[in-house]
Design a protein around this motif. Structure first.
Motif, PDB file in Angstrom:
ATOM      1  N   CYS A  63      -9.284  12.938  -4.354  1.00  0.00           N
ATOM      2  CA  CYS A  63      -9.705  11.706  -5.018  1.00  0.00           C
ATOM      3  C   CYS A  63     -10.899  11.106  -4.296  1.00  0.00           C
ATOM      4  N   ASN A  64     -11.897  10.708  -5.064  1.00  0.00           N
ATOM      5  CA  ASN A  64     -13.046   9.974  -4.538  1.00  0.00           C
ATOM      6  C   ASN A  64     -13.062   8.604  -5.205  1.00  0.00           C
ATOM      7  N   PRO A  65     -12.787   7.531  -4.468  1.00  0.00           N
ATOM      8  CA  PRO A  65     -12.703   6.201  -5.091  1.00  0.00           C
ATOM      9  C   PRO A  65     -14.087   5.647  -5.404  1.00  0.00           C
ATOM     10  N   ILE A  66     -14.087   4.504  -6.058  1.00  0.00           N
ATOM     11  CA  ILE A  66     -15.335   3.811  -6.333  1.00  0.00           C
ATOM     12  C   ILE A  66     -15.954   3.365  -4.999  1.00  0.00           C
ATOM     13  N   SER A  67     -17.246   3.519  -4.887  1.00  0.00           N
ATOM     14  CA  SER A  67     -17.936   3.186  -3.643  1.00  0.00           C
ATOM     15  C   SER A  67     -17.676   1.741  -3.241  1.00  0.00           C
ATOM     16  N   GLY A  68     -17.286   1.554  -1.979  1.00  0.00           N
ATOM     17  CA  GLY A  68     -17.057   0.199  -1.477  1.00  0.00           C
ATOM     18  C   GLY A  68     -15.636  -0.295  -1.646  1.00  0.00           C
ATOM     19  N   HIS A  69     -14.808   0.471  -2.340  1.00  0.00           N
ATOM     20  CA  HIS A  69     -13.411   0.058  -2.528  1.00  0.00           C
ATOM     21  C   HIS A  69     -12.600   0.422  -1.295  1.00  0.00           C
ATOM     22  N   ALA A  70     -11.985  -0.601  -0.703  1.00  0.00           N
ATOM     23  CA  ALA A  70     -11.257  -0.396   0.543  1.00  0.00           C
ATOM     24  C   ALA A  70      -9.834   0.125   0.306  1.00  0.00           C
ATOM     25  N   THR A  71      -9.263  -0.230  -0.845  1.00  0.00           N
ATOM     26  CA  THR A  71      -7.871   0.140  -1.104  1.00  0.00           C
ATOM     27  C   THR A  71      -7.799   1.331  -2.048  1.00  0.00           C
ATOM     28  N   LEU A  72      -6.964   2.291  -1.700  1.00  0.00           N
ATOM     29  CA  LEU A  72      -6.784   3.496  -2.518  1.00  0.00           C
ATOM     30  C   LEU A  72      -5.294   3.740  -2.708  1.00  0.00           C
ATOM     31  N   TYR A  73      -4.931   4.103  -3.937  1.00  0.00           N
ATOM     32  CA  TYR A  73      -3.540   4.322  -4.295  1.00  0.00           C
ATOM     33  C   TYR A  73      -3.372   5.720  -4.901  1.00  0.00           C
ATOM     34  N   TRP A  74      -2.199   6.292  -4.669  1.00  0.00           N
ATOM     35  CA  TRP A  74      -1.763   7.478  -5.411  1.00  0.00           C
ATOM     36  C   TRP A  74      -0.490   7.099  -6.178  1.00  0.00           C
ATOM     37  N   TYR A  75      -0.504   7.396  -7.471  1.00  0.00           N
ATOM     38  CA  TYR A  75       0.649   7.153  -8.325  1.00  0.00           C
ATOM     39  C   TYR A  75       1.106   8.491  -8.927  1.00  0.00           C
ATOM     40  N   GLN A  76       2.411   8.574  -9.183  1.00  0.00           N
ATOM     41  CA  GLN A  76       2.991   9.722  -9.886  1.00  0.00           C
ATOM     42  C   GLN A  76       3.468   9.242 -11.257  1.00  0.00           C
ATOM     43  N   GLN A  77       3.037   9.923 -12.315  1.00  0.00           N
ATOM     44  CA  GLN A  77       3.458   9.553 -13.664  1.00  0.00           C
ATOM     45  C   GLN A  77       4.172  10.729 -14.300  1.00  0.00           C
ATOM     46  N   ILE A  78       5.486  10.641 -14.346  1.00  0.00           N
ATOM     47  CA  ILE A  78       6.293  11.664 -15.001  1.00  0.00           C
ATOM     48  C   ILE A  78       6.273  11.398 -16.498  1.00  0.00           C
ATOM     49  N   LEU A  79       6.295  12.455 -17.284  1.00  0.00           N
ATOM     50  CA  LEU A  79       6.203  12.344 -18.740  1.00  0.00           C
ATOM     51  C   LEU A  79       7.223  11.350 -19.285  1.00  0.00           C
ATOM     52  N   GLY A  80       6.732  10.381 -20.056  1.00  0.00           N
ATOM     53  CA  GLY A  80       7.612   9.398 -20.671  1.00  0.00           C
ATOM     54  C   GLY A  80       7.933   8.207 -19.798  1.00  0.00           C
ATOM     55  N   GLN A  81       7.342   8.163 -18.599  1.00  0.00           N
ATOM     56  CA  GLN A  81       7.590   7.045 -17.697  1.00  0.00           C
ATOM     57  C   GLN A  81       6.276   6.386 -17.290  1.00  0.00           C
ATOM     58  N   GLY A  82       6.394   5.208 -16.723  1.00  0.00           N
ATOM     59  CA  GLY A  82       5.211   4.548 -16.200  1.00  0.00           C
ATOM     60  C   GLY A  82       4.854   5.088 -14.825  1.00  0.00           C
ATOM     61  N   PRO A  83       3.634   4.882 -14.385  1.00  0.00           N
ATOM     62  CA  PRO A  83       3.228   5.342 -13.061  1.00  0.00           C
ATOM     63  C   PRO A  83       4.065   4.709 -11.955  1.00  0.00           C
ATOM     64  N   LYS A  84       4.373   5.495 -10.926  1.00  0.00           N
ATOM     65  CA  LYS A  84       5.131   5.020  -9.779  1.00  0.00           C
ATOM     66  C   LYS A  84       4.283   5.197  -8.532  1.00  0.00           C
ATOM     67  N   LEU A  85       4.173   4.130  -7.748  1.00  0.00           N
ATOM     68  CA  LEU A  85       3.348   4.182  -6.539  1.00  0.00           C
ATOM     69  C   LEU A  85       3.949   5.134  -5.516  1.00  0.00           C
ATOM     70  N   LEU A  86       3.108   6.043  -5.016  1.00  0.00           N
ATOM     71  CA  LEU A  86       3.535   6.939  -3.942  1.00  0.00           C
ATOM     72  C   LEU A  86       3.058   6.426  -2.587  1.00  0.00           C
ATOM     73  N   ILE A  87       1.771   6.069  -2.515  1.00  0.00           N
ATOM     74  CA  ILE A  87       1.202   5.648  -1.245  1.00  0.00           C
ATOM     75  C   ILE A  87       0.000   4.765  -1.485  1.00  0.00           C
ATOM     76  N   GLN A  88      -0.199   3.811  -0.577  1.00  0.00           N
ATOM     77  CA  GLN A  88      -1.333   2.899  -0.633  1.00  0.00           C
ATOM     78  C   GLN A  88      -2.049   2.908   0.711  1.00  0.00           C
ATOM     79  N   PHE A  89      -3.359   3.079   0.669  1.00  0.00           N
ATOM     80  CA  PHE A  89      -4.203   3.028   1.864  1.00  0.00           C
ATOM     81  C   PHE A  89      -5.069   1.770   1.828  1.00  0.00           C
ATOM     82  N   GLN A  90      -5.283   1.196   2.993  1.00  0.00           N
ATOM     83  CA  GLN A  90      -6.290   0.156   3.161  1.00  0.00           C
ATOM     84  C   GLN A  90      -7.269   0.731   4.181  1.00  0.00           C
TER      85      GLN A  90
END
Lengths: 114, 111
Positions: free
Chosen positions: A23-50
């Motif tokens: 993943c390459n975030p938007i330039s200058g964005h300090a916070t980065l997230y990874w979410y897992q989205q299983i079929l038929g469900q909403g995204p679930k946060l896996l990890i957050q970086f600052q």
């Protein structure tokens, strides 16, 4: 302005193999997230970086999932070994940082484990 | 904990019909609330948001009002188009800028 870039878009692997997403975030964005989205469900946060530090990884299955954000920019998420239930879309998102309300999402990587 | 509940099942309706998608939340305090939309083959996009009680978020003809007395943030649009066919997710912001999402509702608009 370029958005959040993710690769690959699709990946098919056999169970017990390993896989990595980038993943390459938007330039200058300090916070980065990874979410897992299983079929038929909403995204679930896996990890957050600052920047390059982990803020929250409480829902990351650490026995098989790992993530890093070297130099506070790009990030990789790895699964080793993969299980059938890891089949999902893995979404990366970024935001400006503390106090920022809006997160911007990439198109995601669709992982199929067979 | 912090969670969002969306109405069950896909929504199928005719062009120019009125759309409502229900969303209720459970949270500590008064979180910011969002609706995200996912068009086929694309990533999640922010549709609208409300950051405090009684705020109304609006965008592209969609509206949602932050109701703290009913802990709700229902999405509405008066006249849908085929191009509105997508999956819609309600979400809240909690903790240190983390999003909790509902399960999403598939909306199919028939010409």
């Amino acid at each position: 302005e370029a958005g959040v870039a993710q690769s690959p878009r699709y990946k098919i692997i056999e169970k017990r193999q390993s896989v990595a997403f980038w993943c390459n975030p938007i330039s200058g964005h300090a916070t980065l997230y990874w979410y897992q989205q299983i079929l038929g469900q909403g995204p679930k946060l896996l990890i957050q970086f600052q920047n390059n530090g982990v803020v929250d990884d409480s829902q990351l299955p650490k026995d098989r999932f790992s993530a890093e954000r070297l130099k506070g920019v790009d990030s990789t998420l790895k699964i080793q070994p993969a299980k059938l239930e890891d089949s999902a879309v893995y979404l990366c998102a970024s935001s400006l940082g503390v106090g920022a309300v809006e997160a911007f999402f990439g198109q995601g990587t669709r992982l199929t484990v067979v | 904990g912090n969670s969002v509940t969306q109405m069950e099942g896909p929504v199928t309706l005719s062009e120019e019909a009125f759309l409502t998608i229900n969303c209720t939340y459970t949270a500590t305090g008064y979180p910011s609330l969002f609706w995200y939309v996912q068009y086929p083959g694309e990533g999640l996009q922010l549709l609208l948001k409300a950051t405090k009680a009684d705020d109304k978020g609006s965008n592209k003809g969609f509206e949602a009002t932050y109701r703290k007395e009913t802990t709700s943030f229902h999405l509405e649009k008066g006249s849908v188009q085929v191009s509105d066919s997508a999956v819609y997710f309600c979400a809240l912001l909690y903790g240190n800028n983390r999003l909790a999402f509902g399960k999403g509702n598939q909306v199919v608009v028939i010409p």
